[in-house]
Design an enzyme around this catalytic site. Structure first.
Site, short mmCIF file in Angstrom:
data_model
loop_
_atom_site.label_atom_id
_atom_site.label_comp_id
_atom_site.label_asym_id
_atom_site.label_seq_id
_atom_site.Cartn_x
_atom_site.Cartn_y
_atom_site.Cartn_z
N SER A 16 -41.38 -39.91 -27.50
CA SER A 16 -42.20 -40.93 -26.85
C SER A 16 -41.74 -41.25 -25.43
CB SER A 16 -42.20 -42.21 -27.69
OG SER A 16 -40.88 -42.68 -27.91
N GLY A 71 -42.49 -40.08 -31.54
CA GLY A 71 -41.93 -40.01 -32.89
C GLY A 71 -41.25 -38.70 -33.22
N ASN A 113 -34.91 -40.27 -31.66
CA ASN A 113 -35.43 -40.73 -32.96
C ASN A 113 -34.49 -40.39 -34.10
OD1 ASN A 113 -37.94 -42.01 -32.22
ND2 ASN A 113 -38.70 -39.98 -31.69
N ASP A 159 -40.45 -53.86 -26.86
CA ASP A 159 -39.65 -53.35 -27.98
C ASP A 159 -38.20 -53.06 -27.59
OD1 ASP A 159 -39.81 -51.00 -26.51
OD2 ASP A 159 -41.08 -49.95 -27.94
N HIS A 196 -38.55 -48.61 -25.20
CA HIS A 196 -39.33 -47.77 -24.29
C HIS A 196 -39.41 -48.39 -22.89
CE1 HIS A 196 -40.80 -46.60 -28.32
NE2 HIS A 196 -40.83 -45.39 -27.77
#
Length: 214
Positions: free
Chosen positions: A38, A75, A104, A185, A188
Site C-alpha cells: 500500500s 495488503g 505487512n 491510521d 500510511h
C-alpha cells in the site's frame, strides 16, 4: 546518362535522410518495475499523486528514458510478491526491480525467517531474469517491541549484504512518525508526504542506476 545520375542522386538523398532520422530517434525506454504494498500503491492518495507516479514524472523531466511500471497492491506480503514476481518479470522485462515488501509481514507478526526467505527468492528471480534488484526497507511501529523491530529491520540488511544489493534502509525517512505527513491510521503517509518519498527514492536510485550502466 543524366536520368541515371538523377536516380543515383535520389537514392543517395533517401539513404542520407533515413540515416539522419534514425540517428535522431530517442533511446528506447527501459522499465523500472515497482513491486510493493500500500505504501507504493498509493493507499488513501489521489490517483496520480502517489510517489511512484511522481518518480515517473521526475524521470520524464530529467529526460531519462525510463518507464516506471507500478505493480504494487495494498495488503501485499512478501509471500504474495514471490507468487507474482516471475510473471511480472516475463511480461515487463524490466532493467530494475524495486522490491518494497515486508511491511505487512511485520505488522501481522509473521515469521521473519519466512520473510527473509521470500525476499531472497524475489532477489534470485530478478537476478535470474537479468534485471537488477533493489530493496526498499521499512520500519514498524514501536509497540511491536524493540527485539522484534530490530530483527525485522535486520532482515533487509542481511538480504542486501548477502546479495550485494542496494538497500534504501527506510522508505519513509523524514516522513514516518511526523503527524502532518501521516494519515489518521499513523501507518500510511498522506498526499503531502508523497513528493518527499519520491525525492528519497530518486536520490537513492541515481547512483544505483548509473552503476548498472557502467
Amino acid at each position: 546518362m543524366r536520368p541515371l545520375f538523377s536516380v543515383f542522386s535520389l537514392i543517395l538523398i533517401v539513404v542520407c535522410f533515413s540515416g539522419a532520422v534514425s540517428a535522431a530517434q530517442p533511446a528506447p525506454h527501459r522499465v523500472l518495475l515497482v513491486l510493493g504494498d500500500s505504501l507504493s500503491a498509493g493507499y488513501g492518495i489521489a490517483q496520480g499523486q502517489e510517489w511512484v507516479t511522481l518518480l515517473s514524472q521526475r524521470f520524464a523531466r530529467e529526460a531519462q528514458p525510463v518507464k516506471v511500471v507500478n505493480a504494487s497492491i495494498s495488503g501485499e506480503t512478501t509471500s504474495g510478491g514471490v507468487a507474482r514476481i516471475k510473471p511480472l518479470l516475463e511480461r515487463e522485462t524490466p532493467a530494475w526491480v524495486l522490491i518494497e515488501l515486508g511491511g505487512n509481514d511485520g505488522l501481522r507478526g509473521m515469521s521473519l525467517v519466512a520473510m527473509e526467505a521470500n525476499l531472497q527468492a524475489m532477489v534470485d528471480a530478478v537476478e535470474e531474469s537479468g534485471a537488477q534488484p533493489v530493496l526498499l526497507g521499512i520500519k514498524i511501529p514501536p509497540n511491536y517491541g524493540n527485539k522484534y523491530r530490530s530483527r525485522f529491520e535486520q532482515v533487509f540488511v542481511d538480504v542486501a549484504e548477502r546479495n550485494d544489493v542496494a538497500l534504501l534502509p527506510f522508505l519513509l525517512d523524514g516522513v514516518g512518525g511526523i503527524d502532518n505527513l501521516m494519515q489518521a491510521d499513523r501507518i500510511h503517509p498522506n498526499q503531502q508526504a508523497q513528493p518527499l518519498i519520491a525525492d528519497n527514492v530518486w536520490e537513492f536510485l541515481k547512483p544505483v542506476m548509473v552503476k548498472r550502466d557502467n
